[in-house]
Design an enzyme around this catalytic site. Sequence first.
Site, PDB file in Angstrom:
ATOM      1  N   ARG A  43       7.815   7.112  11.793  1.00  0.00           N
ATOM      2  CA  ARG A  43       7.114   7.685  10.634  1.00  0.00           C
ATOM      3  C   ARG A  43       7.986   7.739   9.382  1.00  0.00           C
ATOM      4  O   ARG A  43       7.500   8.030   8.295  1.00  0.00           O
ATOM      5  CB  ARG A  43       6.544   9.078  10.971  1.00  0.00           C
ATOM      6  CG  ARG A  43       5.630   9.629   9.889  1.00  0.00           C
ATOM      7  CD  ARG A  43       4.878  10.867  10.321  1.00  0.00           C
ATOM      8  NE  ARG A  43       5.732  11.844  10.979  1.00  0.00           N
ATOM      9  CZ  ARG A  43       6.608  12.641  10.359  1.00  0.00           C
ATOM     10  NH1 ARG A  43       6.735  12.596   9.054  1.00  0.00           N
ATOM     11  NH2 ARG A  43       7.347  13.485  11.046  1.00  0.00           N
ATOM     12  N   TYR A  97     -12.274  -3.180  -4.093  1.00  0.00           N
ATOM     13  CA  TYR A  97     -12.710  -3.056  -2.700  1.00  0.00           C
ATOM     14  C   TYR A  97     -13.585  -1.820  -2.506  1.00  0.00           C
ATOM     15  O   TYR A  97     -13.258  -0.742  -3.034  1.00  0.00           O
ATOM     16  CB  TYR A  97     -11.458  -2.986  -1.812  1.00  0.00           C
ATOM     17  CG  TYR A  97     -11.740  -2.771  -0.360  1.00  0.00           C
ATOM     18  CD1 TYR A  97     -12.365  -3.763   0.394  1.00  0.00           C
ATOM     19  CD2 TYR A  97     -11.379  -1.588   0.268  1.00  0.00           C
ATOM     20  CE1 TYR A  97     -12.618  -3.564   1.736  1.00  0.00           C
ATOM     21  CE2 TYR A  97     -11.625  -1.391   1.617  1.00  0.00           C
ATOM     22  CZ  TYR A  97     -12.254  -2.385   2.341  1.00  0.00           C
ATOM     23  OH  TYR A  97     -12.496  -2.179   3.668  1.00  0.00           O
ATOM     24  N   ASP A 168      -4.082  -4.494  -5.980  1.00  0.00           N
ATOM     25  CA  ASP A 168      -4.451  -4.884  -4.618  1.00  0.00           C
ATOM     26  C   ASP A 168      -4.439  -6.412  -4.599  1.00  0.00           C
ATOM     27  O   ASP A 168      -5.303  -7.061  -5.176  1.00  0.00           O
ATOM     28  CB  ASP A 168      -5.844  -4.326  -4.304  1.00  0.00           C
ATOM     29  CG  ASP A 168      -6.257  -4.569  -2.861  1.00  0.00           C
ATOM     30  OD1 ASP A 168      -5.800  -5.574  -2.280  1.00  0.00           O
ATOM     31  OD2 ASP A 168      -7.047  -3.771  -2.328  1.00  0.00           O
ATOM     32  N   LYS A 193      -5.989  -8.610   6.685  1.00  0.00           N
ATOM     33  CA  LYS A 193      -6.636  -9.846   6.231  1.00  0.00           C
ATOM     34  C   LYS A 193      -5.703 -11.053   6.384  1.00  0.00           C
ATOM     35  O   LYS A 193      -5.418 -11.454   7.486  1.00  0.00           O
ATOM     36  CB  LYS A 193      -7.123  -9.657   4.793  1.00  0.00           C
ATOM     37  CG  LYS A 193      -7.821  -8.319   4.537  1.00  0.00           C
ATOM     38  CD  LYS A 193      -9.079  -8.130   5.390  1.00  0.00           C
ATOM     39  CE  LYS A 193      -9.581  -6.700   5.423  1.00  0.00           C
ATOM     40  NZ  LYS A 193      -9.832  -6.087   4.140  1.00  0.00           N
TER      41      LYS A 193
HETATM   42  C1  LIG Z   1      -9.952  -4.809   3.674  1.00  0.00           C
HETATM   43  C2  LIG Z   1      -9.459  -4.490   2.332  1.00  0.00           C
HETATM   44  C3  LIG Z   1      -8.831  -3.267   2.069  1.00  0.00           C
HETATM   45  C4  LIG Z   1      -8.707  -2.183   3.117  1.00  0.00           C
HETATM   46  O1  LIG Z   1      -7.888  -2.581   4.149  1.00  0.00           O
HETATM   47  P1  LIG Z   1      -7.978  -1.947   5.642  1.00  0.00           P
HETATM   48  O2  LIG Z   1      -6.879  -2.626   6.354  1.00  0.00           O
HETATM   49  O3  LIG Z   1      -9.350  -2.257   6.154  1.00  0.00           O
HETATM   50  O4  LIG Z   1      -7.792  -0.480   5.501  1.00  0.00           O
HETATM   51  C5  LIG Z   1      -8.355  -3.048   0.799  1.00  0.00           C
HETATM   52  N1  LIG Z   1      -8.471  -3.980  -0.167  1.00  0.00           N
HETATM   53  C6  LIG Z   1      -9.075  -5.170   0.045  1.00  0.00           C
HETATM   54  C7  LIG Z   1      -9.175  -6.142  -1.073  1.00  0.00           C
HETATM   55  C8  LIG Z   1      -9.583  -5.468   1.300  1.00  0.00           C
HETATM   56  O5  LIG Z   1     -10.189  -6.644   1.496  1.00  0.00           O
END
Ligand SMILES: *Cc1c(COP(=O)(O)O)cnc(C)c1O
Length: 377
Positions: A43, A97, A168, A193
């Site tokens: 952690r 998102y 992001d 992803k």
């Molecule tokens: C899927 C996604 C998230 C969130 O990610 P998790 O791993 O599902 O919590 C955030 N931003 C984008 C652009 C995403 O595609």
Amino acid sequence: MKKDTQCVHSGTYRDRDTRGVNTPVFTSSSFEYLDTPYNIYPRYFNTPNQRAVVDKLCALENAEDGLLFSSGMAAISTVMLTFLGSGDHVVLKEDIYGGTHHFVTADFKRFGIEYTFVSNNTEDIEKAARENTRLIFIESPSNPLLKITDIRAVAEIAKSKNIVTAIDNTFATPINQNPMELGIDIVIHSGTKYLGGHSDICCGAVVSTESLTRRIRGSAVNFGGSLNADACYLLERSMKTLGIRVERQCMNAQYIAESLKDNPDIKKVYYPGLKSRQGHDTAKSQMRGFGAIVSFELDGQKTGPSEFIRRLRLITPAVSLGGVESLICAPAETSHEKLSDEERKELGITDGLFRLSVGIEDSADILSDIEQALKTT
Ligand SMILES: *Cc1c(COP(=O)(O)O)cnc(C)c1O
């Protein structure tokens, strides 16, 4: 080192005794502390398996330090709540998102955090910034309409006003876009992803400068959303092929986007790699490749949206994206389900809109699956 070399080699922890070429999996949650420079604990975000992946991602993003989280949302919420508290204000792009959007609208009020969603227009971002603005949060290309933000311009505005910027970068991947080189302070990934890339792990990552990472770690240790060793191991393994996967996926996506653009049953194709798309020039100036998400809107005359998605045989209707297999979803029913009809309409998310995450399969097979589902073959 170039990207593909960094993917394979950066961060690898080689055991001196056995000389194995890969990072061993350190399953310990407890580490001895006598005569060590600092305490290691999962952690605290500092185990060898966490470090190995962070170092690889830092090399790829040209960042100094970072943290690995148990999900993309753990990364996003930790960054937001590191820089925002009661009385503070954040400016966010409106087409971010769905989960991030929902976090802001559902939870910020009770924390006393003010927020403004803005369009893609750089001027709107500048206008929205106030005295108490502490963070500007963007996403480019955005989900699901692949809108492009002029990242350099946003970074410049923020610097002139002393505001921290976060992006992001999930859709772009570090192979195609390195926001810190464009002046952004903090880069966030949903590792679920493309970094993971095989639809079998859930994780998130943040990379930044050393000093900002120290601040984020301060909150992260309290919030506790760190990543376990087994998931770190899978992520490190996956990232070795990130470069070649993404390269193939981008090539496939360009082919699909150009083919669908000329299909009479498709009303609109959203892909920044199309010269006709708004934002193409900006994308070209800040990305090496245009990503592998192609969104499109059915014309709906011959085939309705629900009929179309049920007729697909190769492409799987499923949430999430970025894996080796092609996946498709209707954002109105999935990622943006929690938005009101009105909010969706304003964002341009219609019922006939589909978001295709293009995989590494043969592009001709992907295209012919779409065509047969449209009944055009
Ligand atoms: C899927 C996604 C998230 C969130 O990610 P998790 O791993 O599902 O919590 C955030 N931003 C984008 C652009 C995403 O595609």
